[in-house]
Design an enzyme around this catalytic site. Structure first.
Site, PDB file in Angstrom:
ATOM      1  N   HIS A  82       0.820  -1.214   0.000  1.00 45.80           N
ATOM      2  CA  HIS A  82       0.000   0.000   0.000  1.00 45.80           C
ATOM      3  C   HIS A  82       0.854   1.265   0.000  1.00 45.80           C
ATOM      4  O   HIS A  82       0.351   2.344  -0.321  1.00 45.80           O
ATOM      5  CB  HIS A  82      -0.991   0.001   1.172  1.00 45.80           C
ATOM      6  CG  HIS A  82      -0.414   0.344   2.501  1.00 45.80           C
ATOM      7  ND1 HIS A  82      -0.088  -0.596   3.452  1.00 45.80           N
ATOM      8  CD2 HIS A  82      -0.111   1.540   3.071  1.00 45.80           C
ATOM      9  CE1 HIS A  82       0.381   0.006   4.525  1.00 45.80           C
ATOM     10  NE2 HIS A  82       0.380   1.301   4.328  1.00 45.80           N
ATOM     11  N   ASP A 112       0.264  -7.547   1.711  1.00 43.31           N
ATOM     12  CA  ASP A 112       0.610  -6.122   1.771  1.00 43.31           C
ATOM     13  C   ASP A 112       2.114  -5.910   1.766  1.00 43.31           C
ATOM     14  O   ASP A 112       2.639  -5.056   2.476  1.00 43.31           O
ATOM     15  CB  ASP A 112      -0.013  -5.455   3.004  1.00 43.31           C
ATOM     16  CG  ASP A 112       0.028  -3.929   2.906  1.00 43.31           C
ATOM     17  OD1 ASP A 112       0.076  -3.414   1.779  1.00 43.31           O
ATOM     18  OD2 ASP A 112       0.037  -3.261   3.961  1.00 43.31           O
ATOM     19  N   SER A 189       4.612   2.680   7.879  1.00 44.03           N
ATOM     20  CA  SER A 189       4.292   1.533   7.034  1.00 44.03           C
ATOM     21  C   SER A 189       5.484   1.131   6.171  1.00 44.03           C
ATOM     22  O   SER A 189       6.093   1.971   5.499  1.00 44.03           O
ATOM     23  CB  SER A 189       3.111   1.861   6.125  1.00 44.03           C
ATOM     24  OG  SER A 189       1.939   2.063   6.872  1.00 44.03           O
TER      25      SER A 189
END
Length: 343
Positions: A82, A112, A189
Protein backbone atom coordinates in the site's frame (compact mmCIF):
# COMPACT_ATOMS: atom_id res chain seq x y z
CA UNK A 1 2.18 15.52 67.50
CA UNK A 2 4.61 13.73 65.16
CA UNK A 3 6.77 10.90 66.42
CA UNK A 4 10.17 11.58 64.85
CA UNK A 5 12.01 8.88 66.77
CA UNK A 6 10.78 6.25 64.33
CA UNK A 7 11.95 8.42 61.43
CA UNK A 8 15.45 8.61 62.91
CA UNK A 9 15.44 4.84 63.42
CA UNK A 10 14.38 4.31 59.81
CA UNK A 11 17.15 6.65 58.62
CA UNK A 12 19.71 4.73 60.64
CA UNK A 13 18.56 1.41 59.22
CA UNK A 14 18.54 2.76 55.70
CA UNK A 15 22.08 4.12 56.10
CA UNK A 16 23.24 0.69 57.17
CA UNK A 17 21.36 -1.05 54.33
CA UNK A 18 21.61 0.96 51.07
CA UNK A 19 18.56 0.73 48.77
CA UNK A 20 19.83 -1.97 46.42
CA UNK A 21 16.44 -2.06 44.68
CA UNK A 22 17.01 1.45 43.36
CA UNK A 23 20.45 0.45 42.11
CA UNK A 24 18.93 -2.57 40.38
CA UNK A 25 16.27 -0.37 38.77
CA UNK A 26 18.98 1.88 37.35
CA UNK A 27 20.87 -1.13 36.04
CA UNK A 28 17.75 -2.51 34.40
CA UNK A 29 16.97 0.85 32.85
CA UNK A 30 20.48 1.06 31.48
CA UNK A 31 20.17 -2.46 30.04
CA UNK A 32 16.88 -1.56 28.36
CA UNK A 33 18.30 1.68 26.98
CA UNK A 34 21.44 -0.04 25.76
CA UNK A 35 19.37 -2.68 23.98
CA UNK A 36 17.31 -0.07 22.14
CA UNK A 37 20.39 2.01 21.34
CA UNK A 38 22.24 -1.05 20.05
CA UNK A 39 19.37 -2.04 17.77
CA UNK A 40 18.99 1.51 16.47
CA UNK A 41 22.68 1.87 15.67
CA UNK A 42 22.86 -1.48 13.89
CA UNK A 43 19.59 -1.43 11.94
CA UNK A 44 18.84 2.29 11.66
CA UNK A 45 21.20 2.92 8.72
CA UNK A 46 19.36 0.24 6.70
CA UNK A 47 15.96 1.95 7.08
CA UNK A 48 15.00 4.13 4.13
CA UNK A 49 12.31 6.64 3.36
CA UNK A 50 10.14 5.59 0.41
CA UNK A 51 8.76 8.49 -1.62
CA UNK A 52 6.19 7.84 -4.34
CA UNK A 53 4.51 9.94 -7.01
CA UNK A 54 1.44 8.99 -9.02
CA UNK A 55 -0.87 10.73 -11.48
CA UNK A 56 -4.53 10.99 -10.53
CA UNK A 57 -7.39 10.64 -13.08
CA UNK A 58 -7.74 14.43 -13.03
CA UNK A 59 -4.12 14.77 -14.11
CA UNK A 60 -2.84 16.02 -10.78
CA UNK A 61 0.28 14.58 -9.20
CA UNK A 62 -0.05 12.97 -5.79
CA UNK A 63 2.84 12.05 -3.55
CA UNK A 64 3.08 9.40 -0.88
CA UNK A 65 5.48 8.62 1.91
CA UNK A 66 6.40 5.45 3.76
CA UNK A 67 9.33 3.45 5.05
CA UNK A 68 11.34 0.48 3.86
CA UNK A 69 14.17 -1.78 4.97
CA UNK A 70 17.20 -2.68 2.85
CA UNK A 71 17.73 -6.45 3.10
CA UNK A 72 20.75 -6.89 0.82
CA UNK A 73 23.81 -4.78 -0.07
CA UNK A 74 22.80 -4.70 -3.74
CA UNK A 75 19.67 -2.70 -2.93
CA UNK A 76 16.73 -5.04 -2.33
CA UNK A 77 14.17 -3.13 -0.25
CA UNK A 78 11.10 -4.54 1.49
CA UNK A 79 8.14 -2.25 2.06
CA UNK A 80 4.32 -2.38 2.02
CA UNK A 81 2.28 -2.84 -1.11
CA UNK A 82 0.00 0.00 0.00
CA UNK A 83 3.04 2.31 0.24
CA UNK A 84 3.93 1.62 -3.39
CA UNK A 85 0.38 1.42 -4.74
CA UNK A 86 0.23 2.18 -8.44
CA UNK A 87 3.04 4.73 -8.32
CA UNK A 88 5.28 4.93 -11.35
CA UNK A 89 7.91 7.11 -9.73
CA UNK A 90 9.60 5.79 -6.60
CA UNK A 91 12.60 7.19 -4.80
CA UNK A 92 14.32 6.06 -1.64
CA UNK A 93 16.26 8.28 0.74
CA UNK A 94 18.74 6.65 3.11
CA UNK A 95 19.76 7.76 6.60
CA UNK A 96 22.76 9.65 5.20
CA UNK A 97 20.56 11.74 2.91
CA UNK A 98 21.41 9.89 -0.29
CA UNK A 99 18.56 9.70 -2.80
CA UNK A 100 18.14 7.17 -5.58
CA UNK A 101 15.37 5.96 -7.84
CA UNK A 102 13.88 2.53 -7.26
CA UNK A 103 11.77 0.14 -9.28
CA UNK A 104 9.25 -2.46 -8.23
CA UNK A 105 10.33 -6.08 -8.65
CA UNK A 106 6.98 -7.42 -7.47
CA UNK A 107 4.05 -6.85 -5.15
CA UNK A 108 1.81 -9.12 -3.11
CA UNK A 109 -1.44 -7.42 -2.10
CA UNK A 110 -2.46 -10.56 -0.19
CA UNK A 111 0.24 -9.89 2.41
CA UNK A 112 0.61 -6.12 1.77
CA UNK A 113 4.27 -6.54 0.83
CA UNK A 114 6.34 -5.17 -2.04
CA UNK A 115 9.93 -5.73 -3.12
CA UNK A 116 11.91 -2.86 -4.62
CA UNK A 117 15.32 -2.62 -6.23
CA UNK A 118 17.32 0.54 -5.60
CA UNK A 119 19.17 1.82 -8.64
CA UNK A 120 22.18 2.91 -6.58
CA UNK A 121 25.45 1.25 -7.57
CA UNK A 122 27.13 1.75 -4.19
CA UNK A 123 26.87 -0.70 -1.32
CA UNK A 124 23.98 0.05 0.99
CA UNK A 125 23.59 -0.66 4.68
CA UNK A 126 21.32 -3.66 5.09
CA UNK A 127 19.69 -5.69 7.86
CA UNK A 128 19.05 -9.40 8.18
CA UNK A 129 15.63 -11.03 8.34
CA UNK A 130 15.22 -13.08 11.50
CA UNK A 131 13.06 -16.09 12.31
CA UNK A 132 9.70 -14.82 13.56
CA UNK A 133 8.84 -18.30 14.87
CA UNK A 134 11.32 -17.68 17.70
CA UNK A 135 9.36 -14.70 19.04
CA UNK A 136 7.72 -14.74 22.47
CA UNK A 137 4.99 -12.56 23.92
CA UNK A 138 6.48 -9.79 26.02
CA UNK A 139 9.71 -9.75 24.01
CA UNK A 140 11.30 -6.33 23.42
CA UNK A 141 10.89 -4.97 19.90
CA UNK A 142 11.89 -1.72 18.24
CA UNK A 143 10.16 0.01 15.32
CA UNK A 144 12.14 2.34 13.06
CA UNK A 145 10.61 4.46 10.33
CA UNK A 146 9.41 7.84 9.14
CA UNK A 147 6.08 8.50 10.87
CA UNK A 148 4.34 11.60 9.52
CA UNK A 149 7.55 12.46 7.68
CA UNK A 150 9.77 12.59 10.78
CA UNK A 151 12.76 10.61 9.55
CA UNK A 152 14.56 7.88 11.48
CA UNK A 153 12.09 7.84 14.35
CA UNK A 154 12.57 5.07 16.91
CA UNK A 155 9.85 3.63 19.14
CA UNK A 156 10.05 0.62 21.42
CA UNK A 157 7.58 -1.79 22.93
CA UNK A 158 6.89 -5.47 23.29
CA UNK A 159 5.35 -8.28 21.30
CA UNK A 160 1.75 -8.08 22.50
CA UNK A 161 0.49 -11.19 20.71
CA UNK A 162 1.47 -13.68 18.01
CA UNK A 163 -0.45 -15.44 15.29
CA UNK A 164 -2.98 -12.68 14.70
CA UNK A 165 -4.95 -12.46 11.44
CA UNK A 166 -5.86 -9.21 9.70
CA UNK A 167 -7.49 -8.37 6.39
CA UNK A 168 -5.41 -7.16 3.48
CA UNK A 169 -6.69 -4.45 1.17
CA UNK A 170 -8.08 -7.06 -1.25
CA UNK A 171 -9.99 -8.93 1.44
CA UNK A 172 -7.72 -11.93 1.90
CA UNK A 173 -6.53 -12.81 5.37
CA UNK A 174 -2.90 -12.13 6.28
CA UNK A 175 -1.92 -14.93 8.64
CA UNK A 176 0.68 -15.09 11.39
CA UNK A 177 0.69 -11.33 12.03
CA UNK A 178 2.59 -9.85 14.99
CA UNK A 179 0.74 -7.49 17.34
CA UNK A 180 2.89 -4.91 19.13
CA UNK A 181 2.45 -1.85 21.29
CA UNK A 182 5.47 -0.09 19.75
CA UNK A 183 3.98 3.23 18.60
CA UNK A 184 3.29 3.37 14.85
CA UNK A 185 1.86 6.21 12.80
CA UNK A 186 1.23 6.85 9.10
CA UNK A 187 4.65 6.80 7.47
CA UNK A 188 5.87 3.87 9.59
CA UNK A 189 4.29 1.53 7.03
CA UNK A 190 6.91 -0.67 5.40
CA UNK A 191 9.51 -0.06 8.10
CA UNK A 192 11.03 -2.83 10.18
CA UNK A 193 10.03 -4.26 13.52
CA UNK A 194 13.31 -5.37 15.05
CA UNK A 195 14.26 -7.74 17.86
CA UNK A 196 16.86 -6.97 20.52
CA UNK A 197 19.24 -9.16 18.47
CA UNK A 198 18.98 -6.54 15.68
CA UNK A 199 17.10 -8.92 13.39
CA UNK A 200 14.12 -7.77 11.36
CA UNK A 201 11.25 -9.92 12.61
CA UNK A 202 8.37 -8.01 11.00
CA UNK A 203 7.35 -5.39 8.45
CA UNK A 204 5.09 -2.78 10.04
CA UNK A 205 1.83 -2.64 8.16
CA UNK A 206 -1.25 -1.50 10.07
CA UNK A 207 -2.60 0.55 12.93
CA UNK A 208 -6.14 0.69 14.27
CA UNK A 209 -7.56 4.20 14.19
CA UNK A 210 -8.67 5.33 17.63
CA UNK A 211 -6.82 2.54 19.42
CA UNK A 212 -3.65 3.02 21.43
CA UNK A 213 -0.91 0.42 21.57
CA UNK A 214 -2.48 -1.93 19.01
CA UNK A 215 -0.33 -2.15 15.90
CA UNK A 216 0.54 -4.94 13.51
CA UNK A 217 3.49 -6.21 11.50
CA UNK A 218 3.71 -8.92 8.86
CA UNK A 219 5.97 -11.65 10.25
CA UNK A 220 9.46 -11.93 8.78
CA UNK A 221 8.91 -15.59 7.82
CA UNK A 222 5.99 -14.48 5.66
CA UNK A 223 8.16 -11.73 4.18
CA UNK A 224 10.92 -14.24 3.45
CA UNK A 225 8.47 -16.46 1.56
CA UNK A 226 7.08 -13.53 -0.42
CA UNK A 227 10.44 -12.14 -1.47
CA UNK A 228 11.72 -15.58 -2.50
CA UNK A 229 8.61 -16.09 -4.66
CA UNK A 230 8.99 -12.64 -6.24
CA UNK A 231 12.67 -13.19 -6.98
CA UNK A 232 11.95 -16.62 -8.48
CA UNK A 233 8.67 -15.99 -10.31
CA UNK A 234 8.06 -12.24 -10.26
CA UNK A 235 4.95 -12.78 -8.14
CA UNK A 236 3.64 -15.03 -5.38
CA UNK A 237 2.11 -18.23 -6.73
CA UNK A 238 -1.27 -19.24 -5.24
CA UNK A 239 -3.99 -21.66 -6.27
CA UNK A 240 -7.26 -20.46 -7.77
CA UNK A 241 -10.68 -22.11 -8.17
CA UNK A 242 -12.82 -19.10 -9.13
CA UNK A 243 -15.36 -18.64 -6.37
CA UNK A 244 -16.55 -15.97 -3.99
CA UNK A 245 -17.57 -17.32 -0.61
CA UNK A 246 -18.42 -16.43 2.95
CA UNK A 247 -18.29 -18.22 6.27
CA UNK A 248 -21.62 -19.77 7.22
CA UNK A 249 -22.91 -21.96 10.06
CA UNK A 250 -23.79 -25.59 9.38
CA UNK A 251 -27.03 -26.76 11.00
CA UNK A 252 -26.38 -29.52 13.50
CA UNK A 253 -28.84 -31.88 11.81
CA UNK A 254 -27.00 -31.50 8.49
CA UNK A 255 -23.66 -32.20 10.15
CA UNK A 256 -25.06 -35.35 11.80
CA UNK A 257 -26.54 -36.67 8.55
CA UNK A 258 -23.29 -35.93 6.68
CA UNK A 259 -21.16 -37.46 9.44
CA UNK A 260 -18.98 -34.37 9.90
CA UNK A 261 -17.90 -32.36 12.93
CA UNK A 262 -17.94 -28.94 11.24
CA UNK A 263 -20.03 -26.23 12.82
CA UNK A 264 -19.01 -23.76 10.09
CA UNK A 265 -18.12 -24.00 6.42
CA UNK A 266 -17.41 -21.89 3.32
CA UNK A 267 -20.69 -21.04 1.57
CA UNK A 268 -20.17 -20.49 -2.17
CA UNK A 269 -21.94 -17.33 -3.34
CA UNK A 270 -20.76 -17.01 -6.95
CA UNK A 271 -18.71 -19.02 -9.43
CA UNK A 272 -16.78 -17.57 -12.35
CA UNK A 273 -17.63 -19.09 -15.75
CA UNK A 274 -15.22 -21.77 -16.97
CA UNK A 275 -13.34 -21.64 -13.65
CA UNK A 276 -12.06 -24.81 -11.94
CA UNK A 277 -15.04 -24.63 -9.57
CA UNK A 278 -17.56 -24.41 -12.43
CA UNK A 279 -15.86 -27.18 -14.39
CA UNK A 280 -15.89 -29.40 -11.28
CA UNK A 281 -19.67 -29.05 -10.99
CA UNK A 282 -19.84 -26.86 -7.90
CA UNK A 283 -22.94 -24.71 -7.52
CA UNK A 284 -23.81 -21.50 -5.65
CA UNK A 285 -25.15 -22.51 -2.26
CA UNK A 286 -22.73 -25.41 -1.81
CA UNK A 287 -20.94 -25.36 1.53
CA UNK A 288 -17.33 -26.52 1.41
CA UNK A 289 -16.41 -28.56 4.51
CA UNK A 290 -13.16 -30.23 3.47
CA UNK A 291 -10.45 -29.81 0.83
CA UNK A 292 -7.53 -32.16 0.20
CA UNK A 293 -7.89 -33.68 3.66
CA UNK A 294 -8.07 -30.30 5.43
CA UNK A 295 -11.18 -29.29 7.39
CA UNK A 296 -12.75 -26.08 6.07
CA UNK A 297 -14.47 -24.19 8.89
CA UNK A 298 -14.94 -20.92 7.04
CA UNK A 299 -13.76 -18.87 4.10
CA UNK A 300 -10.39 -18.16 5.76
CA UNK A 301 -9.64 -21.88 5.91
CA UNK A 302 -10.50 -22.20 2.22
CA UNK A 303 -8.23 -19.30 1.27
CA UNK A 304 -5.42 -20.70 3.39
CA UNK A 305 -5.76 -24.14 1.80
CA UNK A 306 -5.39 -22.74 -1.72
CA UNK A 307 -1.61 -22.37 -1.56
CA UNK A 308 1.05 -22.92 -4.21
CA UNK A 309 1.45 -26.63 -3.32
CA UNK A 310 -2.09 -27.32 -4.57
CA UNK A 311 -1.64 -25.72 -8.01
CA UNK A 312 -2.21 -28.17 -10.84
CA UNK A 313 -3.29 -31.07 -8.63
CA UNK A 314 -6.63 -32.84 -8.60
CA UNK A 315 -8.00 -32.43 -5.09
CA UNK A 316 -10.82 -34.12 -3.22
CA UNK A 317 -13.40 -31.62 -2.01
CA UNK A 318 -16.33 -32.35 0.28
CA UNK A 319 -19.39 -30.11 0.19
CA UNK A 320 -22.90 -29.98 1.59
CA UNK A 321 -25.57 -29.49 -1.05
CA UNK A 322 -29.12 -29.13 0.22
CA UNK A 323 -27.93 -30.68 3.48
CA UNK A 324 -26.45 -33.75 1.79
CA UNK A 325 -22.75 -34.59 1.60
CA UNK A 326 -21.14 -34.74 -1.82
CA UNK A 327 -17.60 -35.56 -2.93
CA UNK A 328 -16.20 -33.55 -5.84
CA UNK A 329 -12.83 -33.58 -7.57
CA UNK A 330 -11.44 -30.12 -8.36
CA UNK A 331 -8.29 -29.06 -10.23
CA UNK A 332 -7.01 -25.63 -9.01
CA UNK A 333 -4.91 -23.59 -11.39
CA UNK A 334 -2.41 -20.84 -10.71
CA UNK A 335 -4.00 -17.52 -9.86
CA UNK A 336 -3.20 -14.72 -12.27
CA UNK A 337 -0.37 -12.52 -11.07
CA UNK A 338 -0.91 -8.88 -10.14
CA UNK A 339 0.33 -6.87 -13.13
CA UNK A 340 1.64 -3.36 -12.53
CA UNK A 341 1.27 -0.82 -15.30
CA UNK A 342 4.64 0.84 -15.87
CA UNK A 343 3.83 3.09 -18.76
Amino acid sequence: MLDISQDFADDEISSQNPPTAAVDDHALLDAYSNAVIGVTERVGPAVVRVETMSTQPNGRQRGGLGSGIVISPDGLVLTNNHVVGSSKQIRIRDSEGGVTDARVLGVDPDTDLALLRADASRNLHFAALGNSKNLRRGQLVVAIGNPLGFESTVTAGVVSALGRSIRSVNGRTIEDVIQTDAALNPGNSGGPLVSSAAEVIGINTAIINGAHGICFAVASNTAQFVLSEIIRHGHVRRAYIGVSAQSAPIPRRHAVVAGIDNTMGALLAQLEPDSPAALAGLLPGDVVTRLDGVDINGVDDLIRALDRDRIGRTLAMEVLRMGRARAIDIHPIERKAVVRCVG
